[in-house]
Design a protein around this motif. Structure first.
Motif, PDB file in Angstrom:
ATOM      1  N   GLY A 267      59.848 -12.352 -23.257  1.00  0.00           N
ATOM      2  CA  GLY A 267      59.742 -13.084 -21.996  1.00  0.00           C
ATOM      3  C   GLY A 267      58.609 -12.630 -21.093  1.00  0.00           C
ATOM      4  N   ASN A 268      57.712 -11.782 -21.584  1.00  0.00           N
ATOM      5  CA  ASN A 268      56.555 -11.379 -20.796  1.00  0.00           C
ATOM      6  C   ASN A 268      55.510 -12.492 -20.827  1.00  0.00           C
ATOM      7  N   ILE A 269      54.642 -12.515 -19.822  1.00  0.00           N
ATOM      8  CA  ILE A 269      53.588 -13.531 -19.761  1.00  0.00           C
ATOM      9  C   ILE A 269      52.245 -12.820 -19.739  1.00  0.00           C
ATOM     10  N   GLU A 270      51.344 -13.277 -20.591  1.00  0.00           N
ATOM     11  CA  GLU A 270      49.985 -12.736 -20.615  1.00  0.00           C
ATOM     12  C   GLU A 270      49.029 -13.801 -20.083  1.00  0.00           C
ATOM     13  N   LEU A 271      48.258 -13.448 -19.050  1.00  0.00           N
ATOM     14  CA  LEU A 271      47.236 -14.337 -18.490  1.00  0.00           C
ATOM     15  C   LEU A 271      45.871 -13.853 -18.958  1.00  0.00           C
ATOM     16  N   ARG A 272      44.988 -14.790 -19.314  1.00  0.00           N
ATOM     17  CA  ARG A 272      43.623 -14.479 -19.722  1.00  0.00           C
ATOM     18  C   ARG A 272      42.650 -15.300 -18.894  1.00  0.00           C
ATOM     19  N   ILE A 273      41.692 -14.617 -18.300  1.00  0.00           N
ATOM     20  CA  ILE A 273      40.580 -15.283 -17.617  1.00  0.00           C
ATOM     21  C   ILE A 273      39.317 -14.640 -18.162  1.00  0.00           C
ATOM     22  N   GLY A 274      38.549 -15.417 -18.913  1.00  0.00           N
ATOM     23  CA  GLY A 274      37.377 -14.850 -19.584  1.00  0.00           C
ATOM     24  C   GLY A 274      37.827 -13.751 -20.519  1.00  0.00           C
ATOM     25  N   ALA A 275      37.219 -12.580 -20.420  1.00  0.00           N
ATOM     26  CA  ALA A 275      37.561 -11.440 -21.274  1.00  0.00           C
ATOM     27  C   ALA A 275      38.665 -10.576 -20.671  1.00  0.00           C
ATOM     28  N   HIS A 276      39.146 -10.905 -19.495  1.00  0.00           N
ATOM     29  CA  HIS A 276      40.145 -10.086 -18.808  1.00  0.00           C
ATOM     30  C   HIS A 276      41.553 -10.615 -19.081  1.00  0.00           C
ATOM     31  N   THR A 277      42.484  -9.678 -19.271  1.00  0.00           N
ATOM     32  CA  THR A 277      43.878 -10.060 -19.463  1.00  0.00           C
ATOM     33  C   THR A 277      44.765  -9.295 -18.493  1.00  0.00           C
ATOM     34  N   CYS A 278      45.889  -9.909 -18.199  1.00  0.00           N
ATOM     35  CA  CYS A 278      46.882  -9.282 -17.317  1.00  0.00           C
ATOM     36  C   CYS A 278      48.251  -9.593 -17.904  1.00  0.00           C
ATOM     37  N   LEU A 279      49.055  -8.552 -18.115  1.00  0.00           N
ATOM     38  CA  LEU A 279      50.394  -8.729 -18.652  1.00  0.00           C
ATOM     39  C   LEU A 279      51.396  -8.652 -17.501  1.00  0.00           C
ATOM     40  N   ILE A 280      52.195  -9.676 -17.374  1.00  0.00           N
ATOM     41  CA  ILE A 280      53.258  -9.701 -16.362  1.00  0.00           C
ATOM     42  C   ILE A 280      54.560  -9.484 -17.112  1.00  0.00           C
ATOM     43  N   ARG A 281      55.152  -8.323 -16.905  1.00  0.00           N
ATOM     44  CA  ARG A 281      56.376  -7.961 -17.622  1.00  0.00           C
ATOM     45  C   ARG A 281      57.592  -8.591 -16.948  1.00  0.00           C
TER      46      ARG A 281
END
Length: 178
Positions: free
Chosen positions: A151-165
């Motif tokens: 149920g985690n969400i991974e966001l990607r913008i260009g080469a950057h990622t952010c994991l929302i746990r």
């Protein structure tokens, strides 16, 4: 004086003199030739889309209302992207006894009229941020979002990622959902 609201404005509407017109910047200059009253209209850019939403007539009326209120209308447009509405608006300001500055001419006018202290402020806090934003050249970075793991969400913008746990707070769940 900056940002004069319509109710206190020295610029009156030609079609209804009981109503004023908002002015972005008002300046009275006294020199050897007398006094000159200036009403500035600032724009980041003039686009065909915004101008097509019924506001373009208001933009044109500003210059006419300034002229009829014995003030010089001055248009400053920071973005030089050409389009027919911008050309028409600038010409209308000039025909109404005013001036129009677009792009580099607008920046130069601001720095020349502002004086050395305000010129530094304009460069550091207005011009530099706009230039930085403009480096994207209208290209959006690739964007994506996906479900990862439990149920985690991974966001990607260009080469950057952010994991929302995912974090469930049992105190917020109702009895039926537990």
């Amino acid at each position: 004086m900056c940002n004069i609201q319509a109710k206190n404005s020295p610029i009156k509407r030609t079609d209804d003199a009981s109503k004023g017109r908002q002015v972005d910047c008002w300046r009275v200059v006294t020199n050897g030739n007398g006094t000159r009253r200036e009403a500035y209209e600032f724009k980041l850019r003039v686009t065909i889309a915004a101008s097509g939403q019924g506001r373009f007539g208001e933009e044109l009326a500003f210059a006419r209302d300034c002229q009829n209120s014995d003030a010089v209308p001055i248009l400053l447009v920071l973005d030089p992207t050409p389009n027919p509405r911008l050309t028409e608006l600038a010409e209308h300001f000039r025909q109404s006894g005013g001036e129009a500055y677009v792009g580099l001419d607008a920046w130069n006018h601001l720095e020349r009229e502002a004086g050395p202290t305000m010129a530094v402020f304009i460069e550091n806090y207005v011009a530099a941020p706009i230039k930085q934003i403009s480096t994207f050249d209208g290209q959006l970075l690739p964007f994506g979002a996906q479900l990862v793991g439990q149920g985690n969400i991974e966001l990607r913008i260009g080469a950057h990622t952010c994991l929302i746990r995912r974090h469930e707070d049992p105190a917020l769940a109702e009895d039926e959902e537990q």
